[in-house]
Design a protein around this motif. Sequence first.
Motif, short mmCIF file in Angstrom:
data_model
loop_
_atom_site.label_atom_id
_atom_site.label_comp_id
_atom_site.label_asym_id
_atom_site.label_seq_id
_atom_site.Cartn_x
_atom_site.Cartn_y
_atom_site.Cartn_z
N ALA A 119 0.82 -1.04 0.00
CA ALA A 119 -0.09 0.03 0.04
C ALA A 119 0.85 1.25 0.00
N GLN A 120 2.05 1.40 0.74
CA GLN A 120 2.95 2.37 0.88
C GLN A 120 3.59 2.69 -0.63
N PHE A 121 3.88 1.78 -1.74
CA PHE A 121 4.27 1.95 -2.88
C PHE A 121 3.21 2.37 -3.66
N GLU A 122 1.83 2.16 -3.55
CA GLU A 122 0.59 2.59 -4.11
C GLU A 122 0.52 4.13 -3.86
N SER A 123 0.77 4.28 -2.27
CA SER A 123 0.83 5.97 -2.19
C SER A 123 1.89 6.61 -2.66
N PHE A 124 3.09 5.89 -3.01
CA PHE A 124 3.94 6.79 -3.59
C PHE A 124 3.86 6.87 -4.85
N LYS A 125 3.00 6.20 -5.67
CA LYS A 125 2.85 6.51 -6.92
C LYS A 125 1.83 7.42 -7.22
N THR A 126 0.91 7.52 -6.14
CA THR A 126 -0.21 8.56 -6.19
C THR A 126 0.36 9.91 -6.04
N ALA A 127 1.12 9.87 -4.86
CA ALA A 127 1.80 11.19 -4.65
C ALA A 127 2.43 11.86 -5.96
N TRP A 128 3.29 10.75 -6.31
CA TRP A 128 4.09 11.27 -7.42
C TRP A 128 3.41 11.74 -8.75
N ARG A 129 2.45 11.09 -8.94
CA ARG A 129 1.55 11.68 -10.14
C ARG A 129 0.85 12.87 -9.79
N ALA A 130 0.68 13.12 -8.30
CA ALA A 130 0.17 14.65 -7.98
C ALA A 130 1.19 15.53 -7.89
N ALA A 131 2.46 15.19 -8.08
CA ALA A 131 3.67 16.18 -8.01
C ALA A 131 3.64 16.59 -6.55
N ASP A 132 3.30 15.75 -5.61
CA ASP A 132 3.93 15.98 -4.34
C ASP A 132 4.82 15.17 -3.89
N TYR A 133 6.03 15.77 -4.23
CA TYR A 133 7.26 15.05 -4.21
C TYR A 133 7.67 14.78 -2.59
N ALA A 134 7.59 15.47 -1.83
CA ALA A 134 7.69 15.34 -0.49
C ALA A 134 7.03 14.16 0.17
N GLN A 135 5.53 14.10 -0.26
CA GLN A 135 5.13 12.87 0.30
C GLN A 135 5.28 11.88 -0.29
N ALA A 136 5.92 11.84 -1.45
CA ALA A 136 6.05 10.61 -2.44
C ALA A 136 7.55 10.32 -1.67
N LEU A 137 8.33 11.10 -1.35
CA LEU A 137 9.75 10.73 -0.76
C LEU A 137 9.56 9.69 0.58
N THR A 138 8.48 10.48 1.42
CA THR A 138 8.11 9.75 2.47
C THR A 138 7.70 8.57 2.36
N HIS A 139 6.77 8.20 1.39
CA HIS A 139 6.27 6.85 1.10
C HIS A 139 7.49 5.81 0.68
N VAL A 140 8.31 6.19 -0.32
CA VAL A 140 9.17 5.56 -0.96
C VAL A 140 10.38 5.03 0.33
N ASP A 141 10.47 6.01 0.91
CA ASP A 141 11.55 5.62 2.12
C ASP A 141 10.83 4.66 3.08
#
Length: 584
Positions: A3-25
């Motif tokens: 689910a974290q990786f799916e959240s990463f993809k969602t944040a990346w598509r939304a250009a929310d890179y800080a949130q995407a970084l949190t999820h991929v970490d």
Amino acid sequence: MSAQFESFKTAWRAADYAQALTHVDAVIAGQPLVAALHWYRANCLLRLDRPVEAFAAVNRVLALNPDHAPALVKQIELSGLEEPEGDDGEENGEPTPAQITARMLQVEQHRQRQIAQLRRALEIDPTLADAYFCLSQLLRDRTTHAVLNGGDAETLLSDDEADGLLEQAIARDPARVEFRCARAERRRLRAVQVPDGTPAADCVQSRIGMRYLRAELEAALADFTECARLDGGPRYRLHMGRVLHELGRHDEAVAQYDRALALLPADAPQRAHVEDLRRRSQNGGRGELDDVAQLIESVIAPGDRNQQEDLVATALLGTAHALRGGQDLQTAFAAHMPESPDDLLAANIAENILNVAFEAPPDLVAADAATFPAYQRRHAARQRAAFAAAGLRHVADAEAAGMTPTLGQRVLLGLHADADGATCAATFVLRPKWPGVPGFVMLLLAGKWKKHPMTECVSHFDDDGYLITQYESISPFEYGTAVDIERLPRSTPVAALVRRHRERVAAYRQAHPQARAFPASDLAAIDANWRRGQIVKRNYRRSVGYISDAELRRLLGGHYERLAQRVRQKIGVFAADREAAAED
């Protein structure tokens, strides 16, 4: 996938890179040995403008997967052409030649390793546009380094492998602005290399005489135009304006600069630069000529000039006038600085004849007499006392700052006026710089400031009446009925000179009761009157071809047959430049 990786993809598509970084970490914490996850992390960090951490993440990708082609490219992009660390062997001193050579060898070896790494990345994945681009830039750097170390400069313009790689990068990703910009700059660089024998139709020549290959400039313009479309900002509008200017399409260049200004914030510091570029392209590119003219004028040393300096200064000022008149640089220099001594003398005489007609605006400023030569101060003091005794008040000690570059020395002016301001009296003196007939001609033609002590009374009326009463002069110039000049013997006392001028003013007023004198009550009013007089004199000079034959004979004396025709020819050439510059 978690689910974290799916959240990463969602944040990346939304250009929310800080949130995407949190999820991929969070995903990496559970799967630390997956290279792809570290690659995602590197890209998040790049989007967050954290290149140092991104570089570390890319290194981690390659530690886990040495054949990760995009990471091989990104590692070089982030590191740049980093020079390897090494001990130069000096303590707070300059490196020795041997140390410099060793350091340069290290840099080249480092470059070669990076080139090899990019070639390996392309073997792994031949579709990587960034790899082609980065490799083309590194090969270009290698060529530049070789040229700087004594190689053939022509190779900078004919690096076929680097050019081919750049073309492949653009073919694989045509929307990448930096790729097209690099190609446009290459094309513009090639445009300045015009082979001998190139047909004129294939070239374009700038206002200052630079020649370009038309096809290369047009190709550069096409790339910059596409960059501007893709980017949407002001940067590439400036590039377009620059190339349009070089193509001679000045109005289109101005339009691009206007679009750039419209895109820039009102307080952007770049606006001044854009406005300066715009000025250069206005009026058919005349601003560029004015820039070069100012550069030439800046070469002239300030202060008093000797004979040789004055000769050179006159030629340089003439060249600047020609540029402002629209002439290209090569033609202007050839006309004003010819190789023949007689042609050079004729050019100098012609310039000084035109200086009489196109006298620079005076730009009168109050002056401290103590800063002028003693002989000028003594003359001003004597004349000031004499004018006071004749009933004129002292208005100011002044300097015609606008005329100093032409005169080649500072001149102290004593300015006086009568009670109602109808009469202005001026006095000044210049010491001759050199003797001899040729020198005398130069001295004479440089204007009244370089002849001898001069004192005159002037009145200018609103019906075009223009009265001057002055001492006898060696000037060859007359002004017909345009200026009513009366000359008195040099032995005439100042009081008698003033009295005679007042008599002439009274007679003029009686004959022209509606006429009103322009007042000469202060420095600004005297400056304005001086400028009115310059217009009257210029118009008369024009009416006689700038110098009549009688005036030229008086001027040249025994040198008339030798120089008159050359002087006339030079006047014909130079006058057009002066007229064009005067219109501006």
